[in-house]
Design a protein around this motif. Structure first.
Motif, PDB file in Angstrom:
ATOM      1  N   ASN B 156       0.837  -1.199   0.000  1.00 13.07           N
ATOM      2  CA  ASN B 156       0.000   0.000   0.000  1.00 13.07           C
ATOM      3  C   ASN B 156       0.874   1.252   0.000  1.00 13.07           C
ATOM      4  O   ASN B 156       0.650   2.191  -0.753  1.00 13.07           O
ATOM      5  CB  ASN B 156      -0.906   0.034   1.237  1.00 13.07           C
ATOM      6  CG  ASN B 156      -1.979  -1.056   1.202  1.00 13.07           C
ATOM      7  OD1 ASN B 156      -2.245  -1.646   0.156  1.00 13.07           O
ATOM      8  ND2 ASN B 156      -2.576  -1.337   2.350  1.00 13.07           N
ATOM      9  N   GLY B 159       2.413   2.308  -3.182  1.00 12.95           N
ATOM     10  CA  GLY B 159       1.545   2.771  -4.261  1.00 12.95           C
ATOM     11  C   GLY B 159       0.824   1.679  -5.021  1.00 12.95           C
ATOM     12  O   GLY B 159       0.213   1.941  -6.058  1.00 12.95           O
ATOM     13  N   PHE B 160       0.890   0.452  -4.520  1.00 15.19           N
ATOM     14  CA  PHE B 160       0.156  -0.635  -5.182  1.00 15.19           C
ATOM     15  C   PHE B 160      -1.311  -0.601  -4.755  1.00 15.19           C
ATOM     16  O   PHE B 160      -1.622  -0.275  -3.610  1.00 15.19           O
ATOM     17  CB  PHE B 160       0.776  -1.990  -4.827  1.00 15.19           C
ATOM     18  CG  PHE B 160       2.074  -2.253  -5.529  1.00 15.19           C
ATOM     19  CD1 PHE B 160       2.105  -2.946  -6.732  1.00 15.19           C
ATOM     20  CD2 PHE B 160       3.270  -1.781  -5.003  1.00 15.19           C
ATOM     21  CE1 PHE B 160       3.308  -3.181  -7.392  1.00 15.19           C
ATOM     22  CE2 PHE B 160       4.486  -1.998  -5.659  1.00 15.19           C
ATOM     23  CZ  PHE B 160       4.504  -2.706  -6.858  1.00 15.19           C
ATOM     24  N   LEU B 161      -2.188  -0.950  -5.684  1.00 15.06           N
ATOM     25  CA  LEU B 161      -3.616  -1.037  -5.390  1.00 15.06           C
ATOM     26  C   LEU B 161      -4.007  -2.507  -5.275  1.00 15.06           C
ATOM     27  O   LEU B 161      -3.646  -3.321  -6.131  1.00 15.06           O
ATOM     28  CB  LEU B 161      -4.443  -0.410  -6.507  1.00 15.06           C
ATOM     29  CG  LEU B 161      -4.214   1.073  -6.785  1.00 15.06           C
ATOM     30  CD1 LEU B 161      -5.183   1.547  -7.873  1.00 15.06           C
ATOM     31  CD2 LEU B 161      -4.406   1.899  -5.521  1.00 15.06           C
TER      32      LEU B 161
END
Lengths: 587, 587
Positions: B156, B159-161
């Motif tokens: 998170n 920047g990962f969704l």
């Protein structure tokens, strides 16, 4: 050079050299220059190709088309006065390209990538990877990610452990239709995909973990409606040694965190609580939308001796008469309008829709003659009817009165634009009946599921008066949608056995299907309860969408197809042989 | 009164009134008093029932048995000197019970709930809800929860969704065997459960989301080994516009966070990198355990003209000779011991195991006579052989040499107890071949999967020299286990088409199976790559377990059964009819 995200560039970056990577949203050629709206996940920035900066870059820019993937180097410069784009977060600047490389080409997309789309949903689903590039889709899945993390963080901090339950599990005939998975190893054996992790989460409580959650995939092979998908995601929660109050309060704190962090909204707690009965009587729905009025009023006691036989008969035959006061709308609803409303209620089994208008303090309309004197004034008083009001009545079996007026209420709210779409009305519906009687099958079914705890004072009537037994259950409702529900569960074997008996199971059937549960209940099962709610639907509401499919990355159509991959598809004969299966023609 | 967690009580709580809820771990009656080891999720505390405090409570305590569920009120008191239990975190105090209620009874459990268990695994699986109450199981699932959250938080913040891909998807014959799900709506249509979300995560990249992750359930209908389960959990990651280096560095930072937060250990980065070739040559394994030495040494060049024909022939016929120096073990391995090792290597196809011992600077043993002068000294030098060393040789096809010595190396390490179980050796294996040749089928298969990017310089040889083509792939290895792997993916249609051609697909087959992917590659696909690793296996290593089933809450047996629920099970004829299926007898 490190990559910079397009959407983050501002006037403060003026003079900086940047490296951008992303997609050509739009190209415009203007007076020897090329302007590209350049997009990445973070947003859009304008890139300018100017022969005075680089002829080579300009030449490449001339060859690019919509959705080409590029890598651009350039300098952030302020836009000239008058060309500032206030619609765009990056609108005060642009990037003057000194170098560009084409990372991938693209064919002309089948439809435009823009916010408002009127493209047919089938085309959007077939080319889902293009549809998902639209900003409103990107935003929706960002909200989904964000809400999921808020929920997890909340539950983690509250001492819940995230645990995974099986997807290959056992088929149980009670409930919706299972998806089956044939076993290659066990002849004639099938797994079923879980409709929910209900039994497993109860077994987790019997395993002593005390607080469990899972964001769980669930499956139902049902005919699909707009708001149903064959697979859906459920936030699944269970805890030991808890009261109803504990679960409801925890849920309220969780929803408060979600609304605050995702929408920036403070919601009030505790949420209002309506008994099932009150919800049905006042809203004609077990998931009332309380963002508007138009409440139902039961006028049976006023009309039980009415000269209007339709009303009187409904009451004396065990049904009821309820009404909605559509305030101030007497003039705006013509007879034709009301005829149309009548058609609407007939869908729900109502034989008709009676109406009255109030003019100069008097009831008017074809049936007004039946209501005089005290009956008329009681009616006006009960409905708080004033001049200019339109009163709509359904007289029928109770369930028909509720269903038809409940639907009518929603329809009127839409027509009269009574709903404030910026509000989020959470509420609880409690005091549910434990059983539902199914007339077709001539038997009782569990209204929630067969593991729901009956109210202690009703336990004695499980077998002799099942229709009167209330459940220790609670549903959470948001803006007229059932977000989820839960209950305390049965944690003693003898009560669970009695429950199966009430549902018409023989001892053998109960043992065959739920023997492992019974054994577990006998092994030191703690009191426990929980809740589950639909993540897809919550996201739909949070993202202001109306189509559940827009909240699922790769959804299925109403016929349960994936139009992109063409699933389901045929399989090789040899695959079926390994499973000892043969296809048959449908009868 | 608020509930207090048993395991949290300390001397500082002396004098406090507490309410405990949990399970009777053990009851002892001693001199008119009753002592109960009382357990909840947090640990164990001793509860004492004393007639001078409450005769009623004592009477109830007399009736309780192991695993009864109780609610106890009492006062925290210091234990008398001499009765302090230092094995127990709460051992300095006990709770003097003033009141007790039985929340649920329990039958005598089928086995004891204790740390070290020698109960047959089948019994543990059948009564999983009891097995899971054991402390080492509770600890394992706490580690699983914790590691999962560390991974999520890391991703998170990076920047990962988090995104969800379908479970009901399309069957593709390439790869392992799919679990199939018959469709009720589409005659003859089947969904497949995903072996991994590979194509969906690539499509997510083509959808412009740039950074995706999912803790994803995956399915493979394969014959099970000890470290395989029909469903398993994969941490699945994909990113756009990245290099191999980006993914590997990100993974190293993630593993650093996991080791730090779960084990309190600082690990060193960057992780060592071995080429596939070097891994095979030095360790005889593509997932080497580097916690110990016993490396393989290729002595082919020394023995290619040897008088020992077995060695010479192996080299001249295109194979090789490699050896392991088992340092200082010449005395400890009898001829019988070595015969046993020979049996072990034969399992891997080796025709035999040659050996030499070093004594007084000389090679000894039956084949020593073949090695004299320069050949003998070269051999000793290459193997760093000293007095007392045992040298073991395999001369064979390269693959047999690697497999047999690789297995032997691991066996010797266990026997000689060379492994430090407190260390965690991560490493990367890189420079993988893109293809594997299958002699049975007479064709090439993708070594990873058909979407792996070939090394740019090898692309030209996809069709004419596929065996020489390297992949832009990397595997992460921990302590001899393959934790996971990844690659850059093909992002251009023409290259993907060439890849399918190299794999023997006709244009029509490629289009039929992967048409949607090809179209998506043509729609503006960004360069992308990713990694996936097995969560179950990571947890197994973190929790110091050796059985993968101990890391899965409700696992399946080697025949893919759930012994608790008896899945898979039979289904009603009507269910099959709805699916247009008929069972057949196995041939």
């Amino acid at each position: 050079m490190e990559r910079t995200a397009c959407g983050t560039l501002r006037e403060t970056h003026k003079g900086e050299k940047v490296l951008l990577k992303g997609w050509v949203q739009k190209r415009r050629d203007l007076g020897g220059l090329i302007f590209i709206d350049f997009r990445d996940r973070s947003g859009i920035v304008q890139v300018v190709f100017n022969p005075e900066v680089s002829k080579e870059a300009l030449a490449i820019a001339e060859s690019v088309r919509t959705e080409y993937v590029l890598e651009v180097e350039g300098e952030v410069v302020a836009r000239e006065a008058g060309t500032v784009n206030e619609q765009l977060a990056t609108g005060e600047i642009e990037v003057l390209a000194s170098d560009v490389r084409v990372l991938n080409k693209a064919k002309t997309p089948p439809f435009m990538i823009e916010d408002e789309t009127d493209v047919a949903e089938d085309a959007r689903l077939k080319h889902r990877y293009i549809d998902l590039r639209r900003k409103e889709m990107q935003d929706t899945f960002y909200i989904r990610h964000q809400a999921t993390q808020v929920i997890r963080n909340f539950l983690n901090q509250d001492g819940f452990l995230e645990m995974e339950t099986p997807i290959l599990t056992k088929s149980t005939p009670e409930g919706a239709r299972d998806y089956l998975v044939p076993s290659r190893v066990h002849d004639g054996g099938f797994y079923a995909l879980p409709q929910s992790p209900q039994l497993f989460k109860q077994l987790i409580m019997m395993s002593g973990f005390e607080k469990y959650y899972q964001i769980a995939r669930c499956f139902r092979d049902e005919d699909l409606r707009a708001d149903r998908q064959p697979e859906f995601t459920q936030v699944d929660i269970e805890a030991s040694f808890v009261t109803k109050e504990d679960i409801m309060t925890m849920t309220e704190r969780m929803m408060t965190a979600v609304m605050k962090e995702v929408k920036g909204i403070d919601i009030e707690t505790p949420f209002p609580r309506l008994s099932y009965e009150e919800a049905m009587e006042r809203y004609g729905s077990d998931k009332p939308d309380t963002r508007f009025g138009l409440e139902l009023v039961n006028i049976s006691s006023i009309v039980e001796n009415s000269g209007f036989q339709v009303f009187k008969n409904a009451v004396t035959s065990g049904g009821q008469v309820s009404a909605i006061n559509v305030e101030g709308q007497a003039e705006d609803f013509s007879r034709k309008d009301i005829d149309k409303l009548t058609e609407d209620v007939k869908v729900y089994g109502a034989k008709g829709l009676a109406w009255l208008k109030v003019k100069d303090g008097e009831l008017t309309g074809p049936i007004a003659k039946f209501f005089e004197g005290e009956e008329a004034s009681s009616l006006k008083e009960a409905l708080n009817a004033k001049d200019g009001d339109l009163l709509l009545f359904v007289a029928d079996k109770t369930s028909v009165v509720h269903d038809s007026l409940g639907a009518l209420r929603q329809k009127l709210a839409d027509r009269l634009d009574l709903i404030d779409h910026s509000t989020f009305n959470f509420l609880w519906v409690i005091d549910w009946p434990l059983f539902e009687y199914n007339e077709d099958d001539g038997r009782y079914y569990a209204a929630h599921h067969p593991f729901t705890m009956p109210a202690a004072e009703d336990e004695q009537h499980l077998l002799d008066r099942p229709e009167t037994v209330q459940a220790e259950a609670y549903d959470i409702v948001l803006n007229g949608y059932e977000l989820g529900g839960g209950s305390l569960r049965i944690h003693k074997r003898d009560l669970q056995e009695k429950m199966f008996e009430a549902l018409g199971f023989s001892k053998e059937e109960a043992e065959e299907q739920f023997g492992f549960l019974m054994e577990a209940l006998d092994s030191g099962a703690p009191p426990h309860g929980g809740i589950a709610f639909g993540l897809d639907r919550l996201i739909m509401i949070l993202a202001n969408r109306t189509n559940l499919r827009d909240t699922i990355l790769f959804p299925k159509t109403a016929s349960a197809s994936d139009l992109m991959t063409n699933a389901p598809g045929g399989v090789d004969e040899s695959q079926l042989e390994e499973l000892s299966l043969k296809l048959q023609k449908k009868k």
